[in-house]
Design a protein around this motif. Structure first.
Motif, PDB file in Angstrom:
ATOM      1  N   ARG A 427       0.840  -1.203   0.000  1.00  0.00           N
ATOM      2  CA  ARG A 427       0.000   0.000   0.000  1.00  0.00           C
ATOM      3  C   ARG A 427       0.872   1.249   0.000  1.00  0.00           C
ATOM      4  O   ARG A 427       1.771   1.370   0.821  1.00  0.00           O
ATOM      5  N   ARG A 428       0.613   2.147  -0.912  1.00  0.00           N
ATOM      6  CA  ARG A 428       1.424   3.355  -1.002  1.00  0.00           C
ATOM      7  C   ARG A 428       0.547   4.589  -0.981  1.00  0.00           C
ATOM      8  O   ARG A 428      -0.536   4.612  -1.573  1.00  0.00           O
ATOM      9  N   GLU A 571      -2.090   1.945  12.750  1.00  0.00           N
ATOM     10  CA  GLU A 571      -1.788   2.136  11.323  1.00  0.00           C
ATOM     11  C   GLU A 571      -0.578   3.045  11.234  1.00  0.00           C
ATOM     12  O   GLU A 571      -0.524   4.081  11.899  1.00  0.00           O
ATOM     13  N   VAL A 572       0.389   2.635  10.434  1.00  0.00           N
ATOM     14  CA  VAL A 572       1.607   3.435  10.307  1.00  0.00           C
ATOM     15  C   VAL A 572       1.888   3.747   8.846  1.00  0.00           C
ATOM     16  O   VAL A 572       1.390   3.078   7.943  1.00  0.00           O
ATOM     17  N   ALA A 573       2.696   4.776   8.670  1.00  0.00           N
ATOM     18  CA  ALA A 573       3.221   5.121   7.355  1.00  0.00           C
ATOM     19  C   ALA A 573       4.740   5.163   7.471  1.00  0.00           C
ATOM     20  O   ALA A 573       5.269   5.700   8.434  1.00  0.00           O
ATOM     21  N   VAL A 574       5.405   4.554   6.514  1.00  0.00           N
ATOM     22  CA  VAL A 574       6.859   4.469   6.549  1.00  0.00           C
ATOM     23  C   VAL A 574       7.425   4.982   5.235  1.00  0.00           C
ATOM     24  O   VAL A 574       6.996   4.557   4.165  1.00  0.00           O
ATOM     25  N   ASP A 575       8.356   5.905   5.325  1.00  0.00           N
ATOM     26  CA  ASP A 575       9.104   6.326   4.141  1.00  0.00           C
ATOM     27  C   ASP A 575      10.441   5.587   4.200  1.00  0.00           C
ATOM     28  O   ASP A 575      11.322   5.960   4.977  1.00  0.00           O
ATOM     29  N   VAL A 576      10.561   4.554   3.408  1.00  0.00           N
ATOM     30  CA  VAL A 576      11.772   3.742   3.505  1.00  0.00           C
ATOM     31  C   VAL A 576      12.972   4.451   2.885  1.00  0.00           C
ATOM     32  O   VAL A 576      14.105   3.996   3.052  1.00  0.00           O
ATOM     33  N   ALA A 687       3.502  -2.609   6.461  1.00  0.00           N
ATOM     34  CA  ALA A 687       3.752  -1.520   5.510  1.00  0.00           C
ATOM     35  C   ALA A 687       4.930  -1.841   4.595  1.00  0.00           C
ATOM     36  O   ALA A 687       4.865  -1.594   3.390  1.00  0.00           O
ATOM     37  N   THR A 688       5.990  -2.390   5.168  1.00  0.00           N
ATOM     38  CA  THR A 688       7.253  -2.468   4.419  1.00  0.00           C
ATOM     39  C   THR A 688       7.702  -3.881   4.087  1.00  0.00           C
ATOM     40  O   THR A 688       8.575  -4.063   3.243  1.00  0.00           O
ATOM     41  N   GLY A 715       9.720   4.656  -7.496  1.00  0.00           N
ATOM     42  CA  GLY A 715       9.657   3.204  -7.601  1.00  0.00           C
ATOM     43  C   GLY A 715      10.314   2.445  -6.470  1.00  0.00           C
ATOM     44  O   GLY A 715      10.791   1.341  -6.661  1.00  0.00           O
ATOM     45  N   ALA A 716      10.318   3.049  -5.286  1.00  0.00           N
ATOM     46  CA  ALA A 716      11.084   2.455  -4.189  1.00  0.00           C
ATOM     47  C   ALA A 716      10.333   1.401  -3.400  1.00  0.00           C
ATOM     48  O   ALA A 716      10.826   0.885  -2.426  1.00  0.00           O
ATOM     49  N   ALA A 717       9.128   1.074  -3.856  1.00  0.00           N
ATOM     50  CA  ALA A 717       8.318   0.135  -3.081  1.00  0.00           C
ATOM     51  C   ALA A 717       9.054  -1.182  -2.850  1.00  0.00           C
ATOM     52  O   ALA A 717       8.936  -1.782  -1.795  1.00  0.00           O
ATOM     53  N   ALA A 718       9.832  -1.580  -3.835  1.00  0.00           N
ATOM     54  CA  ALA A 718      10.512  -2.869  -3.724  1.00  0.00           C
ATOM     55  C   ALA A 718      11.488  -2.877  -2.551  1.00  0.00           C
ATOM     56  O   ALA A 718      11.774  -3.933  -2.003  1.00  0.00           O
TER      57      ALA A 718
END
Lengths: 725, 204, 330
Positions: A427-428, A571-576, A687-688, A715-718
């Motif tokens: 999920r993004r 629920e969290v949001a992570v910017d990897v 999330a990650t 495209g950093a989801a991977a």
């Protein structure tokens, strides 16, 4: 929003929201805390702490300092009054740090070596900083790891067995289709109450009077009586308003130093700790490493639950953070083994801190269950439901009320858990990867003997006297409501006076047992008074008083597994690409007995959950290997959550009554933190796709886990994909 | 060449909550310590004494400041407002009332600082100041509304260890809405969309 | 804290005279760092010269579209100023990302540039620190250095400069103006901080006794589209672990002008000139941004525990430039 709440509401004050009795004083600045009550002829003491981690004090150069303006005395091991430290108090022997200046040994960095007393706090501070203390140093050992050669297994924790064994863990693990075997870590954490410890001591007509910030004035009075070899009747401790406690506000060097100096100087002396000093002398939560081994059938039914934790204690004194105990009442498993081991180091002794044991223990076990759910392909809630025990899994005792399943159901409904796609890293939202997680929580329910007095005044009002403490819990208000209902009057006719050791023996604000213990005593005294008043006759001028002591009723209570429970969702949001983690929402549904005051109860539960958030993402004290001392022992170096970190957090509760429990009040001070960090860590995985098994989940850890620099652009989801787990 | 020695103490006149106080101070003394130790205004709290917690927040010439890093001698000539000067007699300021009604505190030790800070947040927002939560800070973008996110960022200099942030933000939201209603009294329906649920339970 | 004298300066020349280039004298502006360091015993001045009454609290427009910011302008007033927000939005963002509302009201522009590192060893008198006590050693090198420098450090000191404001000012070629008893002077912010070398205690190029009077921002059209992104271990009220001030002007898909400065990676705000050179004139693509960041970070020498900063800064450059380019394209 609070439909689930209604069921617990009873007629009368209990169950109805009531703003804090002392609220007006707190929002206008009128409420005075321990360091704020004026005393004539007051002198100020400033502690000097050792800068070396091990050795002994060779010299305290008092000469130059005694010549400084305003300096009255320098107390140290060479001249301090003797105190008695070989005693067993109501909660065990004292932490040796309260044996102030009794010898020249330095067992750790931050050990008190002197107290400088001066006319003003500026003078005391300057002199304390100028005081030269010479040390002979010895090599120190502050490195915590489970393989440490000195690691050992304590016999017991607060009178309970430290090790629990049921069945053959290894055999069940071997027979399990699915096994999780992981290590988890939590760092050293500090209470950091907003109000630093403060005490003013003086001798008044042969009595030692102490105005203090503590979570149990009777307890502190008892400890001071032991230390100074006084009759309990010769010590009075008061603590009207307390700026947070969380386990660190018992007897500590500030009261002892103030009492010593007041004795030597024969005038009132105030000692206030600095924020930096608090890191060394008031206790902390031990760091932990925890190995959790879970063995299950393919459907997630547990065959084996192994939880081996390690913690730290000082070389002086044994304190156990009983992290491995969390699962003992939670999950049915054919085999169970849990034990907490200790590594003694040249560090201060840890102490109780909000949900001792349960907070770090629940992080490890509830994360491990999430990993098991993933491996089994079972929903995390379904997995827990599948392992719900009928009786105490280790004790075999019947449960008191256990409404954990209702917490799951209500929480899942309100969090829309059913809509959750279990796949991680999918999920993004802009630069953020988003995920949800859950965990269970529990905390034991207990009560301790307490006395109370309720007086009918001639003017038709009532006065309750009890050595309770309101450390921000709302106890003063809750007790007012309980008394009002028992007396069948409105709360405005009841005045509750607390936190004065002269009011008699009482439990302290701790173990989530305060309101249950005190409420019980108030209830008994108030009921008796109402019965006596019902007999008629005028109230005499001095009032009519009924007293209670809960010792007998508590002793008669049937043995049961009594706990409160909860389901935590996050629920969290992570910017990897930057490592930032933001919690977007949290929901906690609790089964915590009768809720006396929904307004303040919600605050406490949300406060505990906020602690869980803070534990998950921020809190960590760091020790410097070379010096053995803390690095950044302040609120810029030790982060806890600020406003911007905390989203709207909701806490609510389900009906939770126990017909066999005469008061029905459980406790809510600690359960809010239990499981909260696990829910967040599980959400970070969702999330990650990366499991973070070491707290806090810092940006550098997220970045390091994400591996190589993020691929350019969006495209950093991977990076956070499940293949990296 | 070292200059001639200068005095280490001065007599200063401080104006606190509209009242003038003339007193000798050691130059080392912070405004926080003068308030607490000399003027018996202990509502302003000392949480860290290092500018890292916000418990000592007061208003200096109407702007919020941490009094632990403000030397008292340097505060001469400034108008200082502490928590004791916020209510009008017995009538609580709407921000105080919102904190009380919505349980925007627990132990209460950070509370005076939170309230003084909230007062300033409302003023700063009214003056059109952006915050770190403001997406577009250019003046053309206008003043962002005081959303919970804006309030949280603007209040972040006030730590609360009890974890009362959620209620504090609600209290500031309610006070901000009251402000808005007051300044647009004739707007129809000028809605208190905030925390009906929480306030409903409060029966003071 | 030891006792000290206190004097209020009536004006700039009065302040300089009162200071007299005396070792034991410090100028006091907002005090948010100085008073804290005095409490910690790191600073032990004999006297303070208070600058509160100096007429240096104004922001003026300069010919051509720049700004001259008085040294005692508060952080809050700087951030709220319409022309700062319009011409240098990243500067407003940087200031607002720093400290708290209370501290920003107190702190000043001049003081911000002169603030000291927040390295915990620097403020702990019981530990060695070459910046505080020259020759005593650097405890961070083999100690706790997760938030220490990856660029421009030395074996004598690995502390970082904590300013956010300074990062944006550096990106926009700010010039520091000062006065001394011998007359005025100025120095570009890029040259304001001295290399660490073996003298980490010598931090700035200001002559002894000099008083910063203003910071001048030259006109920079590129700055109108600029951004400051700060990463820290808490969502607010924390020092950066890495930050970026960036401005980008893309024309026909190519980088016409770009500004990049890094925060929390070096003993000073770090102007990323190598990255700027690599980008200018080239394509405005994510690959180019990443390559430019790599060009800058090739010089990075991370310590055992702060290698993540290399990744972080690279990712920040890519993310922020991508955002700026997308916004320009809208």
């Amino acid at each position: 929003m609070t439909t689930a709440t209604r069921g617990t509401a009873a007629p009368g004050a209990v169950g109805t929201g009531h703003t804090r009795i002392e609220g007006r004083d707190k929002v206008t600045g009128a409420a005075r805390y321990a360091g704020e009550i004026p005393f004539g002829d007051l002198a100020h003491g400033w502690l000097v702490l050792s800068t070396v981690a091990r050795g002994r004090v060779v010299a305290v150069e008092t000469g130059p300092v005694l010549g400084m303006p305003g300096v009255l005395a320098v107390l140290h091991h060479g001249n301090a009054p003797r105190v008695e430290t070989q005693y067993v108090g109501s909660l065990g022997p004292p932490d040796p740090v309260v044996g102030l200046f009794q010898h020249d040994r330095v067992p750790y960095a931050g050990w008190p070596v002197a107290l400088v007393v001066a006319e003003t706090s500026e003078q005391a501070r300057e002199a304390a900083e100028a005081l030269q203390v010479r040390y002979e140093t010895e090599p120190h050992d502050v490195g915590f790891h489970p393989e440490h050669a000195a690691a050992y297994t304590p016999e017991s924790v607060m009178g309970q067995p430290n090790e629990a064994v049921k069945g053959d863990l290894e055999a069940e693990l071997a027979a399990s289709a699915v096994v999780v075997d992981e290590r988890y870590g939590t760092p050293e954490e500090h209470h950091n109450t907003m109000e630093p410890h403060a005490a003013t001591a003086r001798w008044d007509g042969g009595r030692l009077e102490v105005v203090d910030s503590n979570q149990g004035s009777r307890w502190v009075a008892e400890e001071l009586a032991h230390l100074f070899s006084l009759d309990l009747a010769s010590v009075r401790v008061r603590s009207e308003h307390v700026g947070g406690a969380f386990g660190c506000k018992g007897v500590r060097p500030h009261q002892v130093g103030a009492a010593m100096a007041a004795t030597v100087l024969d005038r009132p002396v105030r000692v206030v700790l600095t924020r930096r000093q608090m890191f060394s002398v008031v206790g902390y939560r031990s760091p932990t490493t925890q190995r959790v081994r879970l063995g299950a059938d393919p459907d997630g039914r547990l065959r084996a639950l192994g939880h081996e934790a390690h913690g730290v204690t000082s070389k002086l004194f044994e304190f156990v953070e009983p992290s491995a105990g969390f699962g003992r009442s939670m999950y049915a498993a054919d085999a169970h083994h849990s034990v907490t081991r200790l590594v003694p180091l040249d560090v201060p002794t840890p102490t109780w801190m909000r949900a001792p044991g349960e907070a770090p223990g629940s992080f490890a076990l509830e994360c491990a269950l999430d990993e098991l759910a993933e491996k089994c392909g079972v929903d995390p809630i379904a997995l827990r439901e599948r392992n719900e025990p009928a009786v105490g899994p280790v004790s075999g005792l019947p449960f008191g009320s256990r409404n954990l399943l209702a917490c799951y159901r209500e929480g899942a409904r309100r969090f829309s858990w059913a809509d959750r796609d279990p796949r991680p890293g999918t999920r993004r939202d802009g630069r953020w990867l988003v995920g949800t997680g859950m965990a269970a929580s529990t905390f034991f329910v207990g009560a301790a003997p307490t006395t109370a007095a309720v007086t009918a005044e001639p003017d038709g009002t009532f006065t309750v006297r009890i050595t309770a403490a309101d450390v921000g819990t709302g106890a003063r208000t809750a007790l007012t409501q309980i008394a009002a209902d028992a007396l069948e009057v409105t709360p405005d006719r009841v005045r509750v006076r607390i936190a004065d050791s002269d009011f008699g023996q009482a439990w302290l604000a701790g173990g989530s047992m305060g309101t249950r213990s005190w409420g019980w005593a108030v209830l008994l005294a108030a009921r008796e008074l109402r019965e006596r008043l019902a007999l008629g006759g005028a109230v005499p001028e001095e009032g009519l008083t009924a007293r209670s002591d809960t010792s007998d009723v508590l002793a008669a209570l049937a043995q049961k597994e009594r706990h409160s429970y909860g389901a935590q969702f996050a629920e969290v949001a992570v910017d990897v690409t930057t490592g930032e983690v933001r919690v977007r929402r949290m929901l906690g549904i609790f089964a915590a007995g009768r809720i006396v005051n929904p307004l303040t109860a919600r605050s406490q539960l949300v406060g505990g959950m906020t602690w869980g958030l803070s534990m998950a993402l921020h809190e960590e004290a760091v020790r410097d290997a070379a010096s053995g001392a803390h690095v950044g022992a302040d609120l810029a170096g030790y982060h806890f959550a600020a406003h911007a970190d905390v989203p709207r957090i909701e806490a609510d509760w389900v009906e939770d009554t126990d017909d066999e429990d005469p008061v029905g009040i459980k406790g809510i001070g600690e359960i809010g933190i239990v499981g909260a960090a696990a829910a967040i860590a599980n959400a970070v995985w969702h999330a990650t796709g990366v499991r973070h098994r070491t707290l806090p989940i810092r940006p550098d850890r997220v970045l390091d886990a994400a591996g190589a620099p993020g691929t350019p652009g969006a495209g950093a989801a991977a990076d956070g994909g499940p293949d990296r787990a | 060449m070292a200059p001639a020695p200068t005095a280490t103490h001065s007599v200063v006149t401080l104006t606190v909550n509209g009242e003038k106080h003339t007193l000798p101070v050691d130059h080392r003394t912070t405004l926080l310590d003068v308030l607490r130790e000399r003027l018996d205004l202990t509502g302003t709290k000392k949480g860290c004494d290092q500018g890292q917690c916000g418990a000592c927040t007061v208003l200096v010439d109407g702007r919020r400041a941490v009094s632990c890093l403000q030397l008292a001698v340097a505060a001469e000539g400034r108008e200082i407002t502490t928590i004791e000067g916020v209510a009008e007699g017995d009538r609580l300021h709407p921000v105080q009332q919102a904190f009380l009604d919505l349980d925007g505190f627990q132990c209460g030790y950070c509370t005076p600082g939170q309230i003084c800070s909230a007062l300033a947040v409302l003023d700063e927002h009214a003056a059109g100041w952006p915050s770190a939560a403001t997406d577009d800070v250019r003046p053309e973008a206008g003043v962002p509304p005081l959303t919970p996110e804006e309030i949280r960022e603007r209040m972040s200099g006030n730590l609360c260890r009890c974890g009362a942030y959620v209620s504090i933000v609600r209290a500031v939201e309610r006070a901000a809405a009251a402000d808005r209603d007051a300044s647009a009294a004739d707007a129809p329906g000028g809605g208190d969309d905030i925390p009906a649920d929480a306030s409903k339970e409060a029966v003071a | 804290m030891r006792e000290f004298g206190y004097l209020r300066a009536p004006d700039v020349s009065g302040a300089l005279a009162l200071h007299g280039a005396d070792d034991g004298t410090r100028f006091l502006a907002g005090g948010t760092n100085l008073v804290d360091l005095m409490k910690a015993g790191v600073e032990r001045p004999e006297r303070l010269v208070d600058l509160a009454e100096l007429p240096l609290d104004r922001i003026e427009e300069t010919a051509g579209g720049g700004l001259r910011i008085g040294a005692t302008v508060s952080n809050s007033d700087l951030a709220a100023h319409p022309e700062v927000r319009r011409r240098y939005p990243a500067l407003t963002q940087a200031v607002l990302a720093g400290a708290s509302g209370q501290l920003r009201n107190m702190a000043t522009v001049g003081g911000n540039l002169l603030q000291r590192t927040r390295c915990a060893y620097f403020t702990d008198l019981a530990r060695p620190c070459n910046k505080r006590t020259p020759g005593s050693g650097c405890a961070a090198l083999r100690g706790e250095h997760r938030n220490h420098a990856i660029l421009g450090a030395s074996e004598h000191c690995v502390a970082v400069h904590p300013s956010d404001m300074g990062v944006a000012l550096t990106a926009f070629d700010a010039v520091v103006a000062y006065e001394t008893l011998d007359g005025p002077g100025e120095v570009p912010l890029a040259d304001f901080y001295l290399p660490v070398g073996d003298t980490p205690h010598a931090e700035t190029a200001l002559p002894a006794g000099a008083l910063i009077t203003a910071v001048t921002l030259p006109p920079a059209p590129v700055a109108a589209r600029s951004r400051y992104r700060k990463v820290r271990e808490r969502a607010s009220y924390a020092f950066a672990i890495g930050s970026l001030a960036a401005a980008l002007d893309v024309r026909d898909g190519r980088v016409h002008d770009v500004r990049l400065a890094f925060g929390a990676v070096a003993s000073r705000p770090w102007r990323a000139r190598a990255a700027e050179r690599a980008l200018t004139g080239g394509p405005a693509t994510a690959e180019a941004y990443a390559a430019a960041a790599d060009a800058e970070l090739a010089a990075a020498e991370p310590l055992p525990d702060n290698g993540y900063k290399v990744t972080l800064m690279r990712n920040l450059v890519v993310a922020v430039l991508t955002e700026l380019a997308e916004e320009a394209g809208r």
